[in-house]
Design a protein around this motif. Sequence first.
Motif, PDB file in Angstrom:
ATOM      1  N   LEU A  15       0.850  -1.180   0.000  1.00  0.00           N
ATOM      2  CA  LEU A  15       0.000   0.000   0.000  1.00  0.00           C
ATOM      3  C   LEU A  15       0.888   1.232   0.000  1.00  0.00           C
ATOM      4  CD1 LEU A  15      -2.806   1.355   0.416  1.00  0.00           C
ATOM      5  CD2 LEU A  15      -2.412   1.110   2.874  1.00  0.00           C
ATOM      6  N   GLY A  16       0.670   2.107  -0.953  1.00  0.00           N
ATOM      7  CA  GLY A  16       1.412   3.359  -1.003  1.00  0.00           C
ATOM      8  C   GLY A  16       0.456   4.519  -0.789  1.00  0.00           C
ATOM      9  N   LEU A  17       0.831   5.447   0.051  1.00  0.00           N
ATOM     10  CA  LEU A  17       0.018   6.628   0.319  1.00  0.00           C
ATOM     11  C   LEU A  17       0.783   7.869  -0.115  1.00  0.00           C
ATOM     12  CD1 LEU A  17      -1.194   5.801   3.945  1.00  0.00           C
ATOM     13  CD2 LEU A  17      -2.470   5.513   1.827  1.00  0.00           C
ATOM     14  N   SER A  18       0.220   8.621  -1.030  1.00  0.00           N
ATOM     15  CA  SER A  18       0.781   9.914  -1.415  1.00  0.00           C
ATOM     16  C   SER A  18       0.010  10.974  -0.643  1.00  0.00           C
ATOM     17  CB  SER A  18       0.639  10.132  -2.925  1.00  0.00           C
ATOM     18  OG  SER A  18       1.413   9.179  -3.616  1.00  0.00           O
ATOM     19  N   VAL A  19       0.665  11.561   0.323  1.00  0.00           N
ATOM     20  CA  VAL A  19      -0.012  12.428   1.285  1.00  0.00           C
ATOM     21  C   VAL A  19      -0.066  13.862   0.767  1.00  0.00           C
ATOM     22  CG1 VAL A  19      -0.017  13.270   3.650  1.00  0.00           C
ATOM     23  CG2 VAL A  19       0.769  10.952   3.154  1.00  0.00           C
ATOM     24  N   GLY A  20      -1.277  14.401   0.710  1.00  0.00           N
ATOM     25  CA  GLY A  20      -1.506  15.801   0.372  1.00  0.00           C
ATOM     26  C   GLY A  20      -1.951  16.540   1.617  1.00  0.00           C
ATOM     27  N   ALA A  21      -2.838  17.491   1.433  1.00  0.00           N
ATOM     28  CA  ALA A  21      -3.307  18.301   2.555  1.00  0.00           C
ATOM     29  C   ALA A  21      -4.472  17.657   3.303  1.00  0.00           C
ATOM     30  CB  ALA A  21      -3.730  19.683   2.043  1.00  0.00           C
ATOM     31  N   ASP A  22      -5.029  16.586   2.759  1.00  0.00           N
ATOM     32  CA  ASP A  22      -6.242  15.977   3.344  1.00  0.00           C
ATOM     33  C   ASP A  22      -5.896  14.717   4.132  1.00  0.00           C
ATOM     34  OD1 ASP A  22      -5.471  14.699   1.047  1.00  0.00           O
ATOM     35  OD2 ASP A  22      -7.491  14.320   0.333  1.00  0.00           O
ATOM     36  N   TRP A  23      -5.271  14.885   5.278  1.00  0.00           N
ATOM     37  CA  TRP A  23      -4.849  13.741   6.077  1.00  0.00           C
ATOM     38  C   TRP A  23      -5.251  13.914   7.533  1.00  0.00           C
ATOM     39  CZ3 TRP A  23      -1.841  14.975  10.162  1.00  0.00           C
ATOM     40  CH2 TRP A  23      -1.165  16.195  10.112  1.00  0.00           C
ATOM     41  N   ARG A  45      -8.251   4.751   4.291  1.00  0.00           N
ATOM     42  CA  ARG A  45      -8.158   4.590   5.743  1.00  0.00           C
ATOM     43  C   ARG A  45      -7.280   3.384   6.045  1.00  0.00           C
ATOM     44  NH1 ARG A  45     -10.697   8.679   4.864  1.00  0.00           N
ATOM     45  NH2 ARG A  45     -12.730   9.247   5.596  1.00  0.00           N
ATOM     46  N   LEU A  46      -6.346   3.561   6.971  1.00  0.00           N
ATOM     47  CA  LEU A  46      -5.467   2.490   7.408  1.00  0.00           C
ATOM     48  C   LEU A  46      -5.519   2.437   8.921  1.00  0.00           C
ATOM     49  CD1 LEU A  46      -3.107   0.437   6.939  1.00  0.00           C
ATOM     50  CD2 LEU A  46      -1.567   2.412   7.171  1.00  0.00           C
ATOM     51  N   SER A  47      -5.759   1.258   9.465  1.00  0.00           N
ATOM     52  CA  SER A  47      -5.764   1.077  10.913  1.00  0.00           C
ATOM     53  C   SER A  47      -4.719   0.042  11.287  1.00  0.00           C
ATOM     54  CB  SER A  47      -7.132   0.586  11.406  1.00  0.00           C
ATOM     55  OG  SER A  47      -8.114   1.563  11.179  1.00  0.00           O
ATOM     56  N   VAL A  48      -4.020   0.300  12.386  1.00  0.00           N
ATOM     57  CA  VAL A  48      -3.030  -0.632  12.910  1.00  0.00           C
ATOM     58  C   VAL A  48      -3.443  -0.964  14.333  1.00  0.00           C
ATOM     59  CG1 VAL A  48      -0.602  -0.981  13.499  1.00  0.00           C
ATOM     60  CG2 VAL A  48      -1.219   0.394  11.490  1.00  0.00           C
ATOM     61  N   SER A  49      -3.591  -2.260  14.607  1.00  0.00           N
ATOM     62  CA  SER A  49      -3.974  -2.697  15.947  1.00  0.00           C
ATOM     63  C   SER A  49      -3.348  -4.059  16.218  1.00  0.00           C
ATOM     64  CB  SER A  49      -5.498  -2.761  16.089  1.00  0.00           C
ATOM     65  OG  SER A  49      -6.037  -3.685  15.170  1.00  0.00           O
ATOM     66  N   PRO A  50      -3.221  -4.414  17.492  1.00  0.00           N
ATOM     67  CA  PRO A  50      -2.623  -5.708  17.831  1.00  0.00           C
ATOM     68  C   PRO A  50      -3.473  -6.872  17.322  1.00  0.00           C
ATOM     69  CG  PRO A  50      -2.676  -4.268  19.749  1.00  0.00           C
ATOM     70  CD  PRO A  50      -3.499  -3.616  18.683  1.00  0.00           C
TER      71      PRO A  50
END
Length: 96
Positions: A15-23, A45-50
């Motif tokens: 997964l690649g995310l190109s980050v602009g002003a909407d983050w 949307r990306l979530s990281v959890s155990p």
Amino acid sequence: MSGLDADGLRSSTQLGLSVGADWLVRCHICPDKPPVLTVHVGQTRLSVSPAGGAVTADQVEFAYALLGAVNDYLVECERFRFAAQDAAELPRDLAA
């Protein structure tokens, strides 16, 4: 049929995310549940959890590795931005 191909390769995702002003980046904390890190970039949307809902030594090691990588990313972003600003401020006869 098995989940493994004959060559033993497993499925993977990149997964690649190109980050602009909407983050938006947040860590959701509840007293009786493990934390959840969320990253919103545009409509992604990306979530990281155990895994399994339990915090283990592996989870803590991952969090430290993530922190280190984010710090490296920050340092490089600042270096790149300041280098670009410095180049933009050079007189035209020195920029060539």
